[in-house]
Scaffold this motif. Sequence first.
Motif, PDB file in Angstrom:
ATOM      1  N   LEU A  58      26.296  72.586  32.878  1.00 16.15           N
ATOM      2  CA  LEU A  58      26.815  72.061  31.612  1.00 16.15           C
ATOM      3  C   LEU A  58      25.892  70.997  31.034  1.00 16.15           C
ATOM      4  O   LEU A  58      25.618  70.971  29.825  1.00 16.15           O
ATOM      5  N   ALA A  59      25.392  70.110  31.889  1.00 20.33           N
ATOM      6  CA  ALA A  59      24.478  69.066  31.426  1.00 20.33           C
ATOM      7  C   ALA A  59      23.177  69.667  30.913  1.00 20.33           C
ATOM      8  O   ALA A  59      22.611  69.211  29.914  1.00 20.33           O
ATOM      9  N   ASN A  60      22.675  70.708  31.604  1.00 20.42           N
ATOM     10  CA  ASN A  60      21.470  71.400  31.139  1.00 20.42           C
ATOM     11  C   ASN A  60      21.668  71.949  29.733  1.00 20.42           C
ATOM     12  O   ASN A  60      20.828  71.754  28.848  1.00 20.42           O
ATOM     13  N   LEU A  61      22.784  72.629  29.537  1.00 21.53           N
ATOM     14  CA  LEU A  61      23.042  73.241  28.238  1.00 21.53           C
ATOM     15  C   LEU A  61      23.209  72.185  27.151  1.00 21.53           C
ATOM     16  O   LEU A  61      22.666  72.330  26.050  1.00 21.53           O
ATOM     17  N   ALA A  62      23.928  71.114  27.468  1.00 20.91           N
ATOM     18  CA  ALA A  62      24.152  70.063  26.470  1.00 20.91           C
ATOM     19  C   ALA A  62      22.839  69.410  26.041  1.00 20.91           C
ATOM     20  O   ALA A  62      22.590  69.210  24.847  1.00 20.91           O
ATOM     21  N   GLY A  63      21.979  69.081  27.017  1.00 16.61           N
ATOM     22  CA  GLY A  63      20.706  68.454  26.678  1.00 16.61           C
ATOM     23  C   GLY A  63      19.787  69.374  25.900  1.00 16.61           C
ATOM     24  O   GLY A  63      19.170  68.982  24.906  1.00 16.61           O
ATOM     25  N   ASP A  64      19.688  70.629  26.344  1.00 14.07           N
ATOM     26  CA  ASP A  64      18.817  71.582  25.652  1.00 14.07           C
ATOM     27  C   ASP A  64      19.337  71.919  24.259  1.00 14.07           C
ATOM     28  O   ASP A  64      18.551  72.185  23.343  1.00 14.07           O
ATOM     29  N   ALA A  65      20.673  71.933  24.099  1.00 16.64           N
ATOM     30  CA  ALA A  65      21.253  72.287  22.798  1.00 16.64           C
ATOM     31  C   ALA A  65      20.859  71.284  21.718  1.00 16.64           C
ATOM     32  O   ALA A  65      20.646  71.662  20.560  1.00 16.64           O
ATOM     33  N   VAL A  66      20.757  70.013  22.098  1.00 15.56           N
ATOM     34  CA  VAL A  66      20.355  68.993  21.120  1.00 15.56           C
ATOM     35  C   VAL A  66      18.947  69.278  20.614  1.00 15.56           C
ATOM     36  O   VAL A  66      18.679  69.252  19.405  1.00 15.56           O
ATOM     37  N   TRP A  67      18.021  69.584  21.542  1.00 17.35           N
ATOM     38  CA  TRP A  67      16.646  69.867  21.139  1.00 17.35           C
ATOM     39  C   TRP A  67      16.536  71.199  20.419  1.00 17.35           C
ATOM     40  O   TRP A  67      15.712  71.363  19.521  1.00 17.35           O
ATOM     41  N   PHE A  68      17.366  72.169  20.816  1.00 17.47           N
ATOM     42  CA  PHE A  68      17.381  73.464  20.123  1.00 17.47           C
ATOM     43  C   PHE A  68      17.765  73.259  18.654  1.00 17.47           C
ATOM     44  O   PHE A  68      17.123  73.803  17.745  1.00 17.47           O
ATOM     45  N   ALA A  69      18.803  72.455  18.422  1.00 18.17           N
ATOM     46  CA  ALA A  69      19.231  72.176  17.045  1.00 18.17           C
ATOM     47  C   ALA A  69      18.148  71.423  16.277  1.00 18.17           C
ATOM     48  O   ALA A  69      17.903  71.693  15.096  1.00 18.17           O
TER      49      ALA A  69
END
Length: 314
Positions: A58-69
């Motif tokens: 979950l932490a991986n996805l949350a952190g990467d999602a910010v940079w993806f956006a």
Amino acid sequence: MSLLVDHGLWLVFFVTLAARAGVPVPAAPLLVMAGGVSMAPWLPTAAAWLLALGVAVLANLAGDAVWFAAGRRYGHRVMGLLCRLSLSPDSCVRQSESLMSRWGGSALLAAKFVPGVSVVAAPMAGALGMSVPRFVAFDLLAGAVWSALFLGLGALFSQQVDAVLVYLADAGLVAAVVVLGGAAAFAGWRWWRRRRFLKSLAMVRISVDELHALMGAAAGSPEAPLVIDVRSGTANQLDPRVIPGAQRMALPDITGLAAGLPRDRDIVLYCNCPNEASAAVAAQRLAGKGFTRVRPLAGGLEAWAAAGHPVALA
């Protein structure tokens, strides 16, 4: 050890999230320790390990999602910023472009294990227009593989992990000095490698104003400088701006295409990477082929645009 026992899941979440956001924290060693602690006899072993895995993913996805956006919104500018902050800014852009062009969505998995590129993969996926469902699917898989690997190592060698933690606790200040000294030595080694690389690329550059004046003075004549864009296809997709009249010739193709280039004209090569690294490498390769009037453009495409000179869209 006490922090992991008392606040294990929160610690795993926030340290993993910080690592994905680009903060230089030791997330992988922490997961190994967490995997070892999850084998403690007073814990429901399977449940503790699976909870740690879920939290890390979950932490991986949350952190990467910010940079993806951020990549979807700001494109190549985000990659430029992240690479300038990395320990290997000159190769960061090129490595991440190569991974994404070869592996596509699977690059999100491969990048987890490539230092200096792991944070750049998510914004690059966004800038290249990867769909949100595709990104989420690949990032969940990548986060699960990365987290399970280190948690699994900790669980597999739980007794050894416990012994190391006890030793570090007993060693106290000595252990802290060794750990910090190792981190400083690694950073120093990377810095030395980069300085050596930059020294190898030392050559005369042409400024954007000089190039603009040359192009204006010789416009339409056979003496006009030949301008070459050495960025990869992925880089051109990320940033479609080009210097008007420039030819595209990616860095790996320079040597093979050198025979078709004129030797009686100025050749100016540009990229959009820190320290004009790709353009300087290309210039060196042409110089090795006997070209004497070849120079990289100082500051590259960004400097050209920042000076107010015209750009075209490819």
